[in-house]
Write an enzyme that holds these catalytic residues in place. Structure first.
Site, short mmCIF file in Angstrom:
data_model
loop_
_atom_site.label_atom_id
_atom_site.label_comp_id
_atom_site.label_asym_id
_atom_site.label_seq_id
_atom_site.Cartn_x
_atom_site.Cartn_y
_atom_site.Cartn_z
N ASP A 81 0.77 -1.29 -0.05
CA ASP A 81 -0.02 0.06 -0.04
C ASP A 81 0.88 1.40 0.05
OD1 ASP A 81 -2.06 -1.83 0.15
OD2 ASP A 81 -2.65 -1.22 2.28
N ALA A 82 1.93 1.26 0.82
CA ALA A 82 2.86 2.55 0.83
C ALA A 82 3.59 2.80 -0.30
CB ALA A 82 3.94 2.09 1.68
N GLU A 83 3.89 1.90 -1.36
CA GLU A 83 4.19 2.19 -2.69
C GLU A 83 3.07 2.82 -3.52
OE1 GLU A 83 7.14 2.56 -3.70
OE2 GLU A 83 7.19 2.43 -5.91
N GLU A 109 -24.60 -18.16 -14.56
CA GLU A 109 -23.96 -17.14 -13.90
C GLU A 109 -24.64 -17.01 -12.49
OE1 GLU A 109 -24.13 -13.20 -15.92
OE2 GLU A 109 -23.79 -14.28 -17.84
N LYS A 145 -26.61 -14.98 -9.52
CA LYS A 145 -27.56 -13.65 -9.65
C LYS A 145 -27.24 -12.95 -8.34
CE LYS A 145 -31.86 -11.85 -10.77
NZ LYS A 145 -31.93 -10.93 -9.67
N LYS A 203 -28.30 -18.06 -19.65
CA LYS A 203 -28.50 -17.35 -20.77
C LYS A 203 -28.07 -18.23 -21.85
CE LYS A 203 -27.17 -12.94 -18.40
NZ LYS A 203 -26.31 -12.19 -18.26
N CYS A 254 -32.19 -14.75 36.49
CA CYS A 254 -32.34 -15.82 35.46
C CYS A 254 -33.63 -16.40 35.48
CB CYS A 254 -31.17 -16.71 35.82
SG CYS A 254 -30.91 -18.02 34.62
N CYS A 289 -32.98 -20.40 36.55
CA CYS A 289 -32.41 -20.60 37.91
C CYS A 289 -32.80 -19.50 39.10
CB CYS A 289 -30.95 -21.02 38.03
SG CYS A 289 -29.80 -19.87 37.99
N CYS A 335 -26.22 -14.78 33.43
CA CYS A 335 -26.81 -15.40 34.72
C CYS A 335 -25.47 -15.52 35.52
CB CYS A 335 -27.53 -16.65 34.41
SG CYS A 335 -27.74 -18.02 35.67
N1 5U1 Z 1 -25.56 -12.56 -13.65
C1 5U1 Z 1 -26.62 -11.63 -14.14
N2 5U1 Z 1 -27.59 -11.05 -13.59
N3 5U1 Z 1 -28.32 -10.52 -14.32
C2 5U1 Z 1 -29.39 -9.58 -14.20
N4 5U1 Z 1 -26.71 -11.54 -15.50
C3 5U1 Z 1 -27.77 -10.88 -15.59
N5 5U1 Z 1 -28.80 -10.54 -16.63
C4 5U1 Z 1 -29.63 -9.66 -16.48
C5 5U1 Z 1 -30.18 -9.54 -15.05
C6 5U1 Z 1 -31.26 -8.32 -14.83
O1 5U1 Z 1 -30.45 -9.17 -17.39
C7 5U1 Z 1 -30.17 -9.56 -18.61
C8 5U1 Z 1 -30.61 -10.83 -19.04
C9 5U1 Z 1 -30.73 -8.59 -19.57
#
Ligand code: 5U1
Length: 697
Positions: free
Chosen positions: A46-48, A132, A134, A312, A430, A433, A448
């Site tokens: 972090d310092a760098e 994926e 959500k 999808k 309590c 007891c 207690c």
């Molecule tokens: N991972 C993911 N979440 N999510 C939410 N993909 C994704 N795609 C979305 C939404 C509302 O909408 C598209 C399919 C249009």
């Protein structure tokens, strides 16, 4: 940096040279930030980072004409807004259809629909999908023009959202400038969310500052995004995952070409966006079901909340073929998991006493299905949490149950109460007891004070009393204690010493020989020492060292039991909190009675005279023990050292004074040698102890 640089201001450099340097510093900082925030793989200390950041700030201050909005120094800035401007999305932000069947096999419904809409036959091969997580956050659209972030907008109604650019610029996971060759216009869609650890830390800070806490990470994230003061938003730790596109320069005007959604996600990564590691290609319903199950099982271990998974169609040409129906794409679905939060009403607030004596207020609930089970009770943690959340009987509570964690009331729905409802109060005695309920000033929890007597604490009290470093009853483990207590054979600690062979051998999986061994161990334990007995009583804050100090100081148990707080405070190691805990314990008639009964059962020790404070030749020294010693056990060595005033620690650090190494000493010895710490053998250690009396144990 040379030390002289710290004292003399940098000589002004020509603008052209400054521009080159500024660009180099920005590129470097962006690369480090990306490694840290997106790849989760820090590459510099972090310092760098801070040093280079400051160098860039200094150059930009000297050359304001070279300052640009995509500089890493420009993430936080801007004035609080009166309100957010409305933005029209160039491409509407769609919502997503939800599969209502939360069973993994619900994925079949989606696959069947897709196959039908694509006109596939049963004999056709499985369809390729991308699956994926959500994320449980809020949808965001990020617009880049010529590779620079120019606008961040919420979904709003899908057509118009709010311009939250100032706030979103503060997210280090979002590039202010795209990496690599980017199209002239690019809108990236994804989810802004808060990681669970960041949420906990934020709430901790809110609590410390006396500010309102957030009920869940999604609310906290939404609050931060819609914060009109970007300075405040910058202090709310948000994260981002990208999962799709909005408007993009078309291929014929130099825009990118993708064949699949998966390829698009890989390119989003190259442009500098975080994409969830759990994204997978899945063939047909079978693999979607397996994905739903796999992510469901991993859900509670993820560092952020998800409420389901998304499937999808992978081929973008097929996505285009299926198109949309009423603002929802036909080619995607959200397959949810059972909700982890639900609303229900609180019918009563009771108090539960835990095995360590902690009193927990518990909300009794109208039964509610949450996190996959029906819940009727939820913890309110302690009186302060309950008050902070303003919970009263009759309120509508937000109940959360995630994984195997005990269900909790995370908040209530703020609405006026129809009638007066008294505030909840902790009982003074309590509920199990009748012993006094106490709370230390520095503690949140009420407890207690019935320790040995309270049935709720019975198992824990027995196990502690029988512990190897207390009176030591060999073979009396938690399974056996559980059976003895659950079957009612033992009700109080002294009952342990009234056990007969018949009662013991009648227990489950208890052979005659084992029963006899337990009886022998009980008999042996009667001959103990005062420190072990005192430690075994399980008085709050009285660990082994304090028990030894008390025994040394007072010599006799009765003197400890009758000591005033002032007298207790004379003991080395005993402060006001410990003195109060000892006094409270012995002020409970029940606890004194148990002590008397134990003595009546034959537990005895050699009592001594109140000690003149023994010399402590090793006071202030820290020892670490490793390996096997020729004559002493580790415990014996520890006792001897502690009696001489030394502290015995578990690991070697720069603060360690000596390491005592026996045979087969492990890595602690290596570390001691590396740090140049003196290493002794057993004889060397005993030599240091010479002036001290034998251990008090
Ligand atoms: N991972 C993911 N979440 N999510 C939410 N993909 C994704 N795609 C979305 C939404 C509302 O909408 C598209 C399919 C249009």
């Amino acid at each position: 940096m040379e030390s002289s640089d710290l004292f003399s201001p940098p000589a002004p450099i020509p603008s052209a040279q400054a521009a080159t340097e500024i660009e180099a510093l920005r590129t470097q900082l962006n690369a480090w930030s990306h490694s840290y925030y997106v790849l989760d793989a820090p590459t510099v200390p972090d310092a760098e980072y801070d040093r280079v950041f400051k160098a860039l700030q200094a150059l930009e201050a000297a050359h304001p004409e070279l300052l640009t909005a995509d500089s890493p120094t420009q993430r936080v800035g801007g004035k609080p807004l009166p309100e957010f401007a409305s933005v029209r999305h160039a491409v509407p932000m769609l919502s997503i259809r939800t599969e209502t069947d939360t069973e993994p096999t619900g994925a079949q419904n989606f696959d069947a629909r897709i196959r039908k809409e694509l006109g596939l036959l049963e004999s056709d091969p499985p369809v390729e999908y991308v699956a994926e997580p959500k994320f449980d956050g809020l949808a965001m659209s990020l617009r880049y023009e010529m590779g620079v972030l120019v606008q961040a907008a919420t979904r709003g109604d899908g057509e118009y959202g709010e311009d939250v650019t100032q706030n979103i610029r503060t997210l280090r996971q979002i590039p202010l400038r795209l990496h690599g060759g980017a199209p002239p216009v690019l809108e990236v869609r994804g989810e802004v969310y808060m990681r669970l650890a960041d949420f906990d830390a934020l709430n901790e800070r809110q609590r410390e500052n006396g500010d309102k806490t957030f009920v869940n990470p999604r609310n906290a994230a939404a609050g931060a995004v819609r914060q009109l003061d970007p300075g405040i938003a910058a202090r709310r730790p948000l994260s981002f995952f990208a999962y799709g596109l909005g408007e993009v320069t078309p291929p014929e005007q130099g825009g990118p070409v993708f064949d699949t959604h998966y390829a698009l996600l890989q390119t989003l990564k190259k442009w500098g966006f975080p994409v969830a590691a759990q994204v997978e290609i899945a063939q047909g319903a079978t693999e979607l079901i397996a994905y739903h199950q796999k992510i469901g099982a991993a859900r509670d271990g993820l560092p952020y909340d998800i409420d389901g998974v998304v499937y999808k169609l992978n081929a973008l040409a097929l996505q285009r073929q299926l198109g949309f129906v009423s603002r929802e794409p036909r080619w995607a679905v959200a397959h949810k998991y059972p909700a982890q939060e639900q609303l229900t009403s609180i019918t009563a607030i009771d108090v539960q006493v835990g095995r360590t004596g902690k009193l927990t207020p518990v909300a009794r609930l109208a039964p509610i299905f949450v996190g996959g089970v029906t819940v009727t009770n939820a913890t309110l943690h302690n009186l302060f949490e309950l008050r902070r959340k303003r919970v009263r009987v009759g309120d509508t509570a937000i109940v959360r149950r995630a994984g195997d964690v005990i269900p909790e009331v995370v908040g209530i729905i703020d609405k006026p109460r129809a009638r007066y409802v008294p505030n909840f109060r902790m009982p003074r005695a309590c509920p199990i007891c009748g012993s006094k309920v106490v709370r230390e000033k520095t503690e949140m929890n009420h407890r207690c004070s019935g320790g040995l007597f309270c049935p709720a604490q019975r198992k824990e009290a027995i196990l502690h009393f029988a512990h190897r470093r207390a009176v030591e009853v060999e073979g009396l483990g938690d399974k056996l204690v559980e059976q003895l207590v659950d079957t009612g054979v033992i009700r109080t600690l002294p009952d342990l010493y009234k056990l007969g062979f018949t009662a013991l051998s009648a227990l489950d999986r208890m052979a005659d020989k084992s029963a006899q061994n337990i009886l022998d161990a009980l008999e042996k334990s009667k001959n103990t020492t005062l420190p072990r007995f005192l430690f075994g009583l399980g008085i709050r804050h009285v660990g082994e060292a304090t028990a030894k100090a008390l025994a040394r100081h007072f010599g006799k148990l009765d003197a400890v039991m009758d000591a005033t707080p002032e007298q207790l405070l004379e003991v080395a190691d005993v402060g006001p909190i410990v003195a109060l805990a000892i006094r409270t314990f012995f002020d409970q008639p029940h606890n004194r009675e148990v002590v008397e009964q134990l003595r009546a059962c034959g537990i005895h020790w050699e009592e001594g005279e109140p000690a003149q404070q023994a010399p402590k030749p090793l006071a202030g020294q820290t020892f670490v023990l490793t390996g096997t010693f020729p004559t002493l056990s580790r415990d014996q060595a520890k006792d001897l050292l502690e009696a001489a005033g030394a502290k015995v620690a578990g690991s070697v650090s720069k603060k360690t004074s000596y390491v005592v190494a026996g045979e087969e000493a492990g890595s602690k010895l290596d570390k001691a040698q590396a740090l140049g710490i003196t290493v002794l053998d057993e004889a060397g250690m005993l030599a240091l102890l010479q002036p001290v009396d034998a251990a008090t144990d």
